[in-house]
Design a protein around this motif. Structure first.
Motif, PDB file in Angstrom:
ATOM      1  N   ASN A   1      33.077  38.833  51.081  1.00  0.00           N
ATOM      2  CA  ASN A   1      32.139  37.811  51.552  1.00  0.00           C
ATOM      3  C   ASN A   1      30.772  38.445  51.843  1.00  0.00           C
ATOM      4  O   ASN A   1      29.738  37.867  51.516  1.00  0.00           O
ATOM      5  N   LYS A   2      30.807  39.615  52.445  1.00  0.00           N
ATOM      6  CA  LYS A   2      29.542  40.330  52.790  1.00  0.00           C
ATOM      7  C   LYS A   2      28.788  40.669  51.523  1.00  0.00           C
ATOM      8  O   LYS A   2      27.566  40.472  51.434  1.00  0.00           O
ATOM      9  N   GLU A   3      29.539  41.174  50.495  1.00  0.00           N
ATOM     10  CA  GLU A   3      28.910  41.547  49.235  1.00  0.00           C
ATOM     11  C   GLU A   3      28.276  40.317  48.574  1.00  0.00           C
ATOM     12  O   GLU A   3      27.167  40.376  48.041  1.00  0.00           O
ATOM     13  N   MET A   4      28.983  39.188  48.630  1.00  0.00           N
ATOM     14  CA  MET A   4      28.458  37.970  48.017  1.00  0.00           C
ATOM     15  C   MET A   4      27.198  37.504  48.732  1.00  0.00           C
ATOM     16  O   MET A   4      26.266  37.010  48.106  1.00  0.00           O
ATOM     17  N   GLU A   5      27.190  37.700  50.056  1.00  0.00           N
ATOM     18  CA  GLU A   5      26.017  37.320  50.861  1.00  0.00           C
ATOM     19  C   GLU A   5      24.792  38.102  50.415  1.00  0.00           C
ATOM     20  O   GLU A   5      23.699  37.585  50.333  1.00  0.00           O
TER      21      GLU A   5
END
Ligand code: 5GP
Length: 208
Positions: free
Chosen positions: A202-206
């Motif tokens: 999720n962090k990477e996608m953010e």
């Protein structure tokens, strides 16, 4: 790798623990078995190292003092204990282990291992329990009365267990135990690595 669960089933004698656990293993043979150490005499057909490790009281206490037994209890004048190393090795290797323990044994497991799951197996009623004990044809009226009284005392502890299963039918009870095990494996607290992965993704996608 996640540790294997230590699933212990307790319940008064006559509840059908042995039959239900055999059925669980028949449906899913991948479970590990903890072979207990006992000071009782072998019954007909029982083999040392297969059903139990049969020891004298002196040998048993020596093993306990040397840390080879992680919990033990007395049952009808004999000691029964769980060997430490075999259980830890199976759990560390990710193998789920089924244990058939007295109530005190299950409570000791619960206290010492976060990967433990304790299940109390109940007979459908005291009448049915009495019928089952009589049906065995092995006990006198007095012995049956004593076992029923013991069952009444033991069932007081049901609320200390994680789960309760009523054994009104062996296969149904076995399937409930398997369902409990599956549900336990899905607990968020047992899937920390997966949760961390989800958050990382999720962090990477953010960031994109
Ligand atoms: P049995 O003599 O019928 O094989 O077993 C008597 C009781 O001892 C059963 O209720 C069983 O659950 C319990 N038992 C067997 N092994 C162990 C053990 O390693 N630890 C504890 N606490 N109880 C055990």
């Amino acid at each position: 790798m996640a540790k294997g669960l230590l699933i212990s089933v307790s319940g008064p004698s006559g509840t059908g623990k042995g039959s239900v656990l055999s059925k669980v293993k028949e449906i899913n043979p991948s479970f590990g078995t903890s072979i207990s150490v006992t000071t009782r005499e072998p019954r007909e057909g029982e083999q040392d190292g297969v059903h139990y490790f049969f020891k004298t009281k002196e040998e048993f206490m020596k093993m306990y003092e040397e840390g080879e037994i992680l919990e033990y209890d007395e049952f009808v004048g004999n000691y029964y204990g769980t060997p430490t190393v075999a259980l830890q090795d199976m759990s560390e290797a990710g193998t789920d282990v089924l244990l058939d323990l007295t109530i005190a044994g299950s409570m000791a497991l619960k206290e010492n291992f976060e990967q433990s799951v304790t299940i109390f197996l109940l007979a459908p009623s005291y009448e049915e329990l009495e019928n089952r004990l009589r049906g065995r044809g092995t006990d006198s009226d007095e012995a049956i009365a004593a076992r029923l009284e013991m069952a009444r005392q033991e069932t007081n502890y049901v609320g200390h267990f994680d789960y309760v299963v009523v054994n009104d039918d062996i296969e149904t009870a076995a399937k409930k135990i398997l369902a409990i095990i599956e549900a336990e494996k899905c607990r968020c607290a047992r899937n920390i690595e997966l949760l961390e992965d989800v958050l990382r993704i999720n962090k990477e996608m953010e960031g994109n």
